[in-house]
Enzyme design. Structure first.
Site, PDB file in Angstrom:
ATOM      1  N   LYS A 126      24.301  -5.671   7.553  1.00 21.99           N
ATOM      2  CA  LYS A 126      23.937  -7.083   7.425  1.00 21.99           C
ATOM      3  C   LYS A 126      23.167  -7.243   6.120  1.00 21.99           C
ATOM      4  CE  LYS A 126      21.432 -10.851   9.574  1.00 21.99           C
ATOM      5  NZ  LYS A 126      20.572 -11.043   8.392  1.00 21.99           N
TER       6      LYS A 126
ATOM      7  N   CYS B  80      -6.787  17.798 -18.879  1.00 21.08           N
ATOM      8  CA  CYS B  80      -7.687  16.757 -18.392  1.00 21.08           C
ATOM      9  C   CYS B  80      -8.037  16.997 -16.938  1.00 21.08           C
ATOM     10  CB  CYS B  80      -7.038  15.385 -18.549  1.00 21.08           C
ATOM     11  SG  CYS B  80      -7.940  14.054 -17.734  1.00 21.08           S
TER      12      CYS B  80
ATOM     13  N   CYS C 133      -9.638   7.496 -20.771  1.00 21.61           N
ATOM     14  CA  CYS C 133      -9.187   8.224 -19.590  1.00 21.61           C
ATOM     15  C   CYS C 133     -10.239   8.132 -18.480  1.00 21.61           C
ATOM     16  CB  CYS C 133      -8.932   9.686 -19.932  1.00 21.61           C
ATOM     17  SG  CYS C 133      -8.558  10.710 -18.485  1.00 21.61           S
TER      18      CYS C 133
ATOM     19  N   TYR D 162       7.997 -15.012  10.190  1.00 20.84           N
ATOM     20  CA  TYR D 162       8.828 -16.147  10.592  1.00 20.84           C
ATOM     21  C   TYR D 162       9.548 -15.857  11.909  1.00 20.84           C
ATOM     22  CZ  TYR D 162      12.590 -19.614  10.486  1.00 20.84           C
ATOM     23  OH  TYR D 162      13.464 -20.621  10.816  1.00 20.84           O
TER      24      TYR D 162
ATOM     25  N   LYS E  48      30.890  -6.722  15.595  1.00 18.48           N
ATOM     26  CA  LYS E  48      31.856  -7.773  15.899  1.00 18.48           C
ATOM     27  C   LYS E  48      32.992  -7.208  16.750  1.00 18.48           C
ATOM     28  CE  LYS E  48      31.258  -9.880  11.303  1.00 18.48           C
ATOM     29  NZ  LYS E  48      31.945 -10.215  10.030  1.00 18.48           N
TER      30      LYS E  48
ATOM     31  N   CYS F  95     -11.741  11.954 -17.861  1.00 17.20           N
ATOM     32  CA  CYS F  95     -12.571  12.724 -18.801  1.00 17.20           C
ATOM     33  C   CYS F  95     -13.108  11.897 -19.959  1.00 17.20           C
ATOM     34  CB  CYS F  95     -11.767  13.907 -19.347  1.00 17.20           C
ATOM     35  SG  CYS F  95     -10.389  13.427 -20.426  1.00 17.20           S
TER      36      CYS F  95
ATOM     37  N   SER G 120      25.485 -19.002  12.252  1.00 15.66           N
ATOM     38  CA  SER G 120      24.564 -17.875  12.120  1.00 15.66           C
ATOM     39  C   SER G 120      24.947 -16.811  13.135  1.00 15.66           C
ATOM     40  CB  SER G 120      23.130 -18.340  12.378  1.00 15.66           C
ATOM     41  OG  SER G 120      22.772 -19.385  11.517  1.00 15.66           O
TER      42      SER G 120
ATOM     43  N   CYS H  76      -3.405  10.801 -20.499  1.00 17.48           N
ATOM     44  CA  CYS H  76      -4.571  11.295 -21.232  1.00 17.48           C
ATOM     45  C   CYS H  76      -4.094  12.224 -22.338  1.00 17.48           C
ATOM     46  CB  CYS H  76      -5.504  12.043 -20.278  1.00 17.48           C
ATOM     47  SG  CYS H  76      -6.912  12.837 -21.095  1.00 17.48           S
TER      48      CYS H  76
END
Length: 714
Positions: free
Chosen positions: A127, A448, A426, A50, A308, A429, A94, A442
């Protein structure tokens, strides 16, 4: 989309708007995206897309001022798509944006030129990435909530009173005033909101900001979710007490915010990115860098830093335009969220047997890097988020944080999306899967993925066993010689010589490397164990804190939480893992593997360690004796290629060296950095250190500083 889109430059390129047709299409697209965002929180574009689109519109308008459309977003207050019927007593504007140190300095100079004098004090604050609202209090009671709207009037969302944390129903003083701030969802509130929302059959929110925008306007839902308010300003109302109106009009912004906090309203003052008052642009930029570095760890979203002029007189002298005040600016940070497509889900088995889903994404640029994969946490997370293959998804990444999918952008679905298939065995394995916990595993656990587990343990940043690569590990496992990492330390010369391609020289070299591995520090050994929830940095912190494996194993959940970065959940995981690994640790100890951390001392009992009257304590008072050395109290960053005595050290080894010498290693330069070790090819970090006046040392100079500790580097 909460800052004004009218900017003159940006860090990312603007979208190309080359002719009148493209301009009209861009204005229409931007208007539709803004309308969706401010009406329901469901925009078709992420913020970065945007912003780039609007910058393209602004560039075209600058070149063709006679073609500016009345619907253009460049002349409107952000939020103008959602016009309300509650007038603001003072316009709710804004902020314009800057994207670099140079633009910030130019803006600050323009403010001083406008007011005709230097700005003595600036206010710098995060912000917040949410929705701006005005909260009106009458005689101390919260009576109305109003959105920004078009800046002149907003929507009445008073039905949300009672669901916004940080906005008390009653102030500590019976005063009449308006507090302005940002409503957002913290990460925790976002997760809870999506759990409740999907439980009621709704689509999950795409991200916390959209969740807050949609929830704030929602009425008559079957459920409620919490949001959080952060105040960033206050002003008098027509019925305000005269003395209060005078004070609010004359006080500096920082004093106004202290007063707001004293009234019981939540502000950012209690956060890790608390507002500061500063006097120079260099100090402002340093604080911006600090807030940017802290961003990934914050429990809420920020998309920039607001600067500011603090004094009321300076603000009045600078004045405001129709869209934004001239005395304040938003320094935008790089986008950390983008929308892309979920192409596939891979199921990977980790070294501890955890079966982890990983999202395969259409490549997208986020925060300076191309993201192709993202974490999906666990199967229940996929189900709760209602993710489907082909979904447009919101992906989050900041700094070194692993990219994650926030949620699908459900309103962009076409109907062609497909369910994600979960494994019924799994993937590694073929064994059964333990689905009793959120993270599937597993049933064979570490066995494993034995090859991966042993290879990891032998890696450079763990036991650093040279000559023991994955191919050799496979050979040892297939031969039945290695069933876990402890078996490495029982291998004999005769066993190795019987293997293919293992001659006398390679055998002797491997045995010598294994012998050296016995002497590695505890931090390396602990990391080699592959304890869930820990890695190289956490293993070092645990080892430095407890000093010996005996003390680590004796630690309970409360004691482990004394280690920096370990919370209750991780502490419970570590305790459970160490109990499971107890036989392996015993075998490693019996094999003569070192179980202590050089230079560290065991925890000593503090005042709370022993209960009163001889009763057993909780362990909460455990304290760690501090390591002293040439880097004591220093935060050190390393960048570039090391040379000389440091040339062969990996980054992990450099971090170990820094911590053994009493320092703290860090990956980014900030105002807190004490020393930058800059090798060949040092780039942006060196420039940042120069800008902050941080001490810089060449590799040879640093090696001399830590020579006593370098000699013992494992």
């Amino acid at each position: 989309m909460t800052t004004s889109p009218a900017v003159s430059a940006a860090a990312a390129p603007a979208a190309a708007v080359t002719d009148a047709t493209a301009y009209a299409e861009a204005v229409q697209t931007a208007a539709q995206a803004a309308a969706a965002y401010y009406a329901t929180g469901e925009s078709t574009l992420d913020d970065d897309t945007y912003d780039r689109l609007v910058r393209g519109i602004a560039a075209y308008e600058q070149a063709h001022p006679d073609e500016i459309s009345a619907d253009s977003p460049t002349g409107k207050v952000a939020g103008g798509a959602a016009v309300g019927d509650v007038p603001h007593t003072i316009p709710m504007l804004s902020l314009d944006n800057v994207f670099s140190a140079e633009q910030l300095a130019a803006w600050a100079a323009s403010v001083e030129r406008r007011i005709g004098r230097p700005v003595e004090v600036w206010s710098v604050e995060p912000k917040l990435d949410g929705l701006a609202i005005a909260a009106r209090y009458e005689k101390g009671r919260l009576t109305r909530l109003v959105t920004r709207g078009d800046g002149s009037a907003g929507e009445d969302v008073s039905h949300a009173i009672g669901t916004v944390v940080g906005l008390p129903d009653e102030l500590t003083e019976p005063v009449t005033l308006e507090v302005r701030g940002e409503v957002l969802m913290t990460n925790e509130q976002f997760e809870a909101a999506n759990t409740v929302r999907t439980g009621h059959g709704g689509a999950p929110f795409a991200n916390p900001r959209n969740g807050a925008a949609g929830t704030l306007r929602a009425k008559d839902r079957a459920y409620t979710v919490q949001m959080t308010f952060f105040g960033y300003g206050a002003l008098a109302l027509p019925d305000s007490e005269a003395d209060l109106a005078q004070r609010l009009g004359e006080w500096p912004h920082s004093q106004v915010m202290r007063y707001v906090a004293d009234l019981g309203v939540h502000t950012a003052d209690s956060t890790a990115v608390a507002p500061r008052t500063l006097t120079t642009v260099d100090e402002i930029q340093a604080r911006i860098d600090e807030i940017g570095a802290a961003r990934p760890e914050l429990p809420f979203g920020i998309d920039g830093i607001v600067v500011k002029a603090d004094a009321a007189a300076d603000q009045a002298a600078a004045g405001s335009g129709s869209r934004a005040p001239r005395w304040a600016i938003a320094y935008k940070l790089p986008a950390v969220e983008k929308v892309t497509t979920l192409l596939d889900v891979e199921w990977n088995v980790g070294r501890t047997g955890i079966i982890a889903p990983r999202a395969v994404l259409e490549p997208v640029e986020i925060d300076g890097s191309t993201v192709t994969y993202a974490t999906l946490h666990n199967p229940s997370d996929i189900t709760r988020r209602d993710l489907r293959l082909g979904d447009r998804v919101m992906v989050y990444k900041a700094g070194d944080i692993i990219p994650r999918i926030e949620a699908p952008v459900a309103h962009l679905r076409t109907g062609d999306e497909k369910p994600i298939a979960f494994p019924d065995a799994c993937p590694q394995c073929g064994s059964d899967i333990d689905t009793s916990e959120q993270r599937w595993r597993c049933v064979r656990g570490r066995n494993c993925h034995l090859v991966a587990s042993v290879s990891y343990a032998a890696g450079r940043d763990q036991l650093d066993i040279e000559g023991l690569g994955a191919t050799r590990v496979v050979q040892l496992v297939d031969a039945g010689l290695v069933g876990d990492i402890a078996d490495l330390f029982t291998l004999t010369r005769e066993q190795l010589l019987e293997l293919d391609r293992m001659g006398a020289t390679s055998t002797d070299n491997l045995l010598a490397a294994i012998e050296t591995a016995r002497t590695r520090p505890l931090s390396r050994v602990f990391c080699a164990l592959g304890v869930r929830g820990t890695g190289r940095s956490m293993s070092r912190r645990i080892a430095r804190h407890f000093a010996t494996m005996e003390h680590v194993r004796a630690a309970d959940v409360e004691a482990l939480q004394q280690v920096d970065g370990i919370g209750a959940e991780k502490a419970r995981t570590v305790v459970a893992e160490l109990a499971e690994l107890a036989p392996l640790i015993d075998r490693l100890t019996a094999a003569g593997v070192n179980m202590s951390e050089p230079g560290a001392t065991p925890p000593v009992a503090g005042p709370a360690a022993d209960g009163e009257d001889g009763k057993e304590g909780t362990g909460q008072g455990v304290e760690q004796s501090r390591t002293t050395g040439p880097l004591d109290g220093m935060t050190v960053v390393v960048t570039g290629a090391m040379t000389g005595a440091l040339e062969k050290l990996s980054r992990n080894q450099m971090n170990e060296l820094i911590e053994r010498a009493g320092g703290k290693s860090s990956s980014s330069v900030s105002k807190r950095t004490s020393l930058l070790v800059a090798g060949e090819g040092a780039g942006s970090k060196r420039a940042k250190a120069d800008e902050l006046g941080t001490r810089i040392a060449a590799p040879d100079e640093f090696a001399a500083m830590v020579a006593d500790f370098l000699d013992t580097q494992a």
